[in-house]
Motif scaffolding. Structure first.
Motif, mmCIF file in Angstrom:
data_model
loop_
_atom_site.group_PDB
_atom_site.id
_atom_site.type_symbol
_atom_site.label_atom_id
_atom_site.label_comp_id
_atom_site.label_asym_id
_atom_site.label_seq_id
_atom_site.Cartn_x
_atom_site.Cartn_y
_atom_site.Cartn_z
ATOM 1 N N LEU A 162 3.165 -1.634 4.245
ATOM 2 C CA LEU A 162 2.901 -0.214 4.073
ATOM 3 C C LEU A 162 4.171 0.522 3.651
ATOM 4 O O LEU A 162 5.231 0.333 4.252
ATOM 5 C CB LEU A 162 2.369 0.383 5.382
ATOM 6 C CG LEU A 162 1.131 -0.311 5.963
ATOM 7 C CD1 LEU A 162 0.756 0.320 7.300
ATOM 8 C CD2 LEU A 162 -0.038 -0.255 4.989
ATOM 9 N N PHE A 163 4.038 1.348 2.635
ATOM 10 C CA PHE A 163 5.145 2.150 2.127
ATOM 11 C C PHE A 163 4.689 3.607 2.127
ATOM 12 O O PHE A 163 3.786 3.986 1.388
ATOM 13 C CB PHE A 163 5.548 1.694 0.724
ATOM 14 C CG PHE A 163 6.085 0.292 0.690
ATOM 15 C CD1 PHE A 163 7.449 0.044 0.721
ATOM 16 C CD2 PHE A 163 5.216 -0.803 0.644
ATOM 17 C CE1 PHE A 163 7.948 -1.245 0.696
ATOM 18 C CE2 PHE A 163 5.700 -2.102 0.619
ATOM 19 C CZ PHE A 163 7.073 -2.322 0.648
ATOM 20 N N ARG A 164 5.319 4.409 2.969
ATOM 21 C CA ARG A 164 4.839 5.759 3.251
ATOM 22 C C ARG A 164 5.689 6.827 2.579
ATOM 23 O O ARG A 164 6.908 6.692 2.480
ATOM 24 C CB ARG A 164 4.842 6.009 4.765
ATOM 25 C CG ARG A 164 4.004 5.005 5.556
ATOM 26 C CD ARG A 164 4.229 5.159 7.057
ATOM 27 N NE ARG A 164 3.527 4.126 7.816
ATOM 28 C CZ ARG A 164 2.317 4.276 8.349
ATOM 29 N NH1 ARG A 164 1.697 5.435 8.230
ATOM 30 N NH2 ARG A 164 1.739 3.277 9.004
ATOM 31 N N GLN A 165 5.027 7.901 2.148
ATOM 32 C CA GLN A 165 5.762 9.073 1.698
ATOM 33 C C GLN A 165 6.610 9.619 2.851
ATOM 34 O O GLN A 165 6.171 9.624 3.998
ATOM 35 C CB GLN A 165 4.808 10.180 1.240
ATOM 36 C CG GLN A 165 4.114 9.958 -0.069
ATOM 37 C CD GLN A 165 3.220 11.136 -0.450
ATOM 38 O OE1 GLN A 165 2.922 11.997 0.376
ATOM 39 N NE2 GLN A 165 2.775 11.164 -1.698
ATOM 40 N N THR A 166 7.793 10.079 2.538
ATOM 41 C CA THR A 166 8.612 10.773 3.528
ATOM 42 C C THR A 166 8.453 12.283 3.418
ATOM 43 O O THR A 166 8.837 13.015 4.328
ATOM 44 C CB THR A 166 10.092 10.400 3.363
ATOM 45 O OG1 THR A 166 10.492 10.675 2.007
ATOM 46 C CG2 THR A 166 10.303 8.923 3.656
ATOM 47 N N ARG A 167 7.880 12.738 2.286
ATOM 48 C CA ARG A 167 7.558 14.142 2.095
ATOM 49 C C ARG A 167 6.190 14.241 1.427
ATOM 50 O O ARG A 167 5.862 13.456 0.547
ATOM 51 C CB ARG A 167 8.604 14.856 1.227
ATOM 52 C CG ARG A 167 9.926 15.129 1.931
ATOM 53 C CD ARG A 167 10.775 16.114 1.134
ATOM 54 N NE ARG A 167 11.101 15.624 -0.200
ATOM 55 C CZ ARG A 167 10.941 16.335 -1.316
ATOM 56 N NH1 ARG A 167 10.395 17.543 -1.268
ATOM 57 N NH2 ARG A 167 11.284 15.818 -2.483
ATOM 58 N N SER A 168 5.407 15.214 1.853
ATOM 59 C CA SER A 168 4.056 15.359 1.313
ATOM 60 C C SER A 168 4.083 15.530 -0.197
ATOM 61 O O SER A 168 4.848 16.344 -0.730
ATOM 62 C CB SER A 168 3.375 16.578 1.951
ATOM 63 O OG SER A 168 3.215 16.403 3.339
ATOM 64 N N GLY A 169 3.266 14.752 -0.880
ATOM 65 C CA GLY A 169 3.099 14.893 -2.312
ATOM 66 C C GLY A 169 4.174 14.251 -3.165
ATOM 67 O O GLY A 169 4.090 14.307 -4.390
ATOM 68 N N ASP A 216 3.866 5.111 11.664
ATOM 69 C CA ASP A 216 5.223 4.555 11.707
ATOM 70 C C ASP A 216 5.279 3.037 11.593
ATOM 71 O O ASP A 216 6.303 2.436 11.920
ATOM 72 C CB ASP A 216 5.942 4.984 12.997
ATOM 73 C CG ASP A 216 5.942 6.494 13.176
ATOM 74 O OD1 ASP A 216 6.104 7.203 12.160
ATOM 75 O OD2 ASP A 216 5.769 6.969 14.311
ATOM 76 N N ARG A 217 4.224 2.413 11.126
ATOM 77 C CA ARG A 217 4.223 0.957 10.986
ATOM 78 C C ARG A 217 4.424 0.567 9.527
ATOM 79 O O ARG A 217 3.998 1.267 8.617
ATOM 80 C CB ARG A 217 2.905 0.351 11.492
ATOM 81 C CG ARG A 217 2.683 0.500 12.985
ATOM 82 C CD ARG A 217 1.389 -0.176 13.413
ATOM 83 N NE ARG A 217 1.415 -1.626 13.242
ATOM 84 C CZ ARG A 217 0.933 -2.489 14.114
ATOM 85 N NH1 ARG A 217 0.390 -2.055 15.249
ATOM 86 N NH2 ARG A 217 0.974 -3.785 13.881
ATOM 87 N N LYS A 218 5.056 -0.583 9.338
ATOM 88 C CA LYS A 218 5.203 -1.146 7.998
ATOM 89 C C LYS A 218 4.185 -2.256 7.756
ATOM 90 O O LYS A 218 4.102 -2.784 6.642
ATOM 91 C CB LYS A 218 6.619 -1.682 7.808
ATOM 92 C CG LYS A 218 7.688 -0.600 7.852
ATOM 93 C CD LYS A 218 9.073 -1.181 7.630
ATOM 94 C CE LYS A 218 10.130 -0.087 7.651
ATOM 95 N NZ LYS A 218 11.507 -0.639 7.436
ATOM 96 N N VAL A 249 0.846 -1.185 0.000
ATOM 97 C CA VAL A 249 0.000 0.000 0.000
ATOM 98 C C VAL A 249 0.883 1.236 0.000
ATOM 99 O O VAL A 249 1.755 1.391 0.860
ATOM 100 C CB VAL A 249 -0.931 0.026 1.222
ATOM 101 C CG1 VAL A 249 -1.892 1.204 1.121
ATOM 102 C CG2 VAL A 249 -1.710 -1.280 1.336
ATOM 103 N N LEU A 250 0.656 2.113 -0.961
ATOM 104 C CA LEU A 250 1.390 3.361 -1.067
ATOM 105 C C LEU A 250 0.603 4.448 -0.343
ATOM 106 O O LEU A 250 -0.506 4.799 -0.748
ATOM 107 C CB LEU A 250 1.586 3.725 -2.539
ATOM 108 C CG LEU A 250 2.420 2.711 -3.340
ATOM 109 C CD1 LEU A 250 2.207 2.896 -4.835
ATOM 110 C CD2 LEU A 250 3.889 2.831 -2.984
ATOM 111 N N LEU A 251 1.178 4.945 0.736
ATOM 112 C CA LEU A 251 0.458 5.863 1.611
ATOM 113 C C LEU A 251 1.009 7.278 1.512
ATOM 114 O O LEU A 251 2.220 7.482 1.414
ATOM 115 C CB LEU A 251 0.559 5.401 3.061
ATOM 116 C CG LEU A 251 -0.137 4.096 3.423
ATOM 117 C CD1 LEU A 251 0.092 3.771 4.892
ATOM 118 C CD2 LEU A 251 -1.636 4.176 3.129
ATOM 119 N N PRO A 252 0.123 8.271 1.588
ATOM 120 C CA PRO A 252 0.588 9.654 1.649
ATOM 121 C C PRO A 252 1.275 9.932 2.987
ATOM 122 O O PRO A 252 1.176 9.140 3.931
ATOM 123 C CB PRO A 252 -0.705 10.469 1.516
ATOM 124 C CG PRO A 252 -1.770 9.560 2.034
ATOM 125 C CD PRO A 252 -1.346 8.165 1.652
#
Length: 476
Positions: A444-451, A432-434, A419-422
């Motif tokens: 879970l794969f999260r953006q480190t910067r908005s957008g 902060d969970r994977k 899942v690609l998360l904003p």
């Protein structure tokens, strides 16, 4: 001294003369009655006559915002702020305008200034709290939501913002209670038609009938329908009110339920409960989330059809990755959670890989501009319903998608899904969970910067070596 301005009608009729504030009130009335062009004409006239009149500039900014002309709205409000730099209402609105355009640093300045100038303005604290959530400053978001509620205890929007921040923090007990305010928010659709039946309190009803309501989007329905078997243990007779699209999934949870999708067909019931209210009734915390994975399975006939179809489309020996890059455009947070197909470019360079598009809706048109090395199979036009999607998910190796119903469905089936998360995700993915306690097969794969999607998409692409191994493990 009140100043009066004549507005000529452009016909043989005499000019209308009103005070400046009466003209602005007239413009507001036009805008609220769905006549934005007439409102804009009046405001433009007032500004032409009195270019430094702050209330006119403020109303002009609101008109631009309502017409989705955001840059113009900001420019008009900046003119007003230059003339009245200590007016808290202007700063409060500028905070929200800048936040909507993802100008978060500028929004913080104006949000803090609004609170400094009007510390007892509940709306200013609420706006600043929402902004802190977007910046993943969750403790600050909670603090400002609580301050807004101290000033205005019945402010439903602040209750809901507090709920989302608490749930994101994993503070489920209070979060679920605050989440109940979602139905009292401005413009919130009514849960059900007027009834004298009570809300269900979760207690056993051995001789009664409880009506469950699919009250939110497809993803929410998939996430929360896992509670239906527990409802059935407390009340044998269940009526399910939900959209027809969800029927193939929801009925798997209890085949004995009555199902309807039109309020004029509602059968008799003794109490009701929205699906999204079940976690609160069952006192769900991080350690007690029902996870009987899989709780959604493909239809055998659909599975047979799609197995043959995919065998014809996917070269032997190739890894298949299902992709979906955009959610429903009308979703309130779609600008934050969706991406463009080109943002998935690292996946398009994978060797011995086929990308299987599960994308539906307007974003499907982006496929015409795809030029990646990996073949792309577009199934969107062939997918008729969720029964089709379920069968396809059961047959492909992996799913990579933004936060849409696809990831909930794959998770409910136990399929491997990335899942690609904003940067500021929906509350259900926590902080902060994977992994996800709701869906064990999810990563879970999260953006480190908005957008900016570069980092999470690259991380998914580099993680592909474990995909087939994970799929084999989950199938066993």
């Amino acid at each position: 001294m009140t100043e009066y301005l004549p507005l000529k009608s452009g016909s043989d009729q005499p000019a209308v003369t009103l005070s400046v504030d009466e003209w602005i009130a007239e413009a507001v009335a036009h805008e609220q009655s769905g006549r934005p062009d007439e409102a804009e004409q009046i405001i433009a006239f007032v500004i032409a006559e009195k270019p430094d009149y702050v209330p006119a500039l403020f109303q002009a900014s609101i008109l631009s915002y309502k017409r989705k002309q955001m840059q113009e709205a900001i420019e008009r409000l900046e003119r007003a702020l230059a003339l009245a730099p200590d007016e808290p209402l202007l700063h409060r609105n500028m905070c929200e305008l800048c936040r909507s355009q993802w100008m978060l640093d500028k929004a913080v300045f104006h949000g803090r200034r609004a609170v400094e100038l009007a510390p007892d303005d509940a709306a200013a604290h609420y706006n600043l709290g929402v902004l802190h959530y977007d910046r993943m400053e969750i403790e600050e978001a909670i603090a400002h939501a609580r301050r807004a509620l101290a000033l205005e205890p019945a402010m439903a929007s602040a209750h809901f913002e507090l709920a989302e921040a608490l749930l994101l923090n994993g503070e489920f007990a209070e979060g679920w209670r605050e989440y109940e305010w979602r139905f009292d928010m401005p413009n919130s659709p009514r849960l059900l038609p007027p009834t004298d039946r009570p809300a269900w309190d979760g207690k056993p009803m051995p001789n009664g009938t409880v009506m469950l309501i699919g009250d939110q989007g497809f993803g929410d329905t998939i996430q929360f329908c896992r509670y239906i078997p527990e409802v059935a243990r407390r009340c044998q007779n269940i009526v399910m009110a939900c959209s027809s699209e969800m029927k193939p999934i929801v009925m798997q949870q209890n085949s004995a339920m009555q199902y309807f999708d039109r309020w004029d067909q509602v059968p008799a019931f003794d109490a009701y409960c929205p699906l999204s209210g079940l976690p609160r009734l069952f006192q769900t915390d991080l350690n007690s989330i029902p996870a009987p994975i899989p709780y959604v399975r493909p239809d055998p006939a659909k599975l047979a059809y799609w197995r043959k179809r995919l065998e014809d489309l996917i070269p032997r020996g190739y890894q298949s990755i299902g992709i979906a890059w955009a959610g429903r455009p009308t979703h309130g947070n779609d600008f934050n959670r969706s991406m463009a197909l080109r943002d998935l470019a690292p996946l398009s360079q994978l060797q011995n890989t086929v990308l299987v598009s599960l994308q539906m809706g307007p974003a499907m048109a982006q496929i015409s501009d795809y030029y990646g090395a990996a073949p792309l199979i577009n199934l969107g036009a062939e997918i008729a319903d969720f029964a089709d999607t379920t069968a396809i998910l059961a047959l492909i190796d992996h799913v990579v998608a933004v936060d849409t119903s696809i990831v909930h469905l794959a998770g409910a089936m136990g399929c491997p899904v990335s899942v690609l998360l904003p940067f500021a995700p929906d509350w259900r993915w926590l902080r902060d969970r994977k992994d996800s306690p709701w869906y064990p097969s999810v990563q879970l794969f999260r953006q480190t910067r908005s957008g900016v999607w570069t980092q999470p998409v690259s991380a998914v692409a580099s993680n592909r070596s474990s995909v087939v191994e994970r799929r084999a493990h989950l199938r066993t």
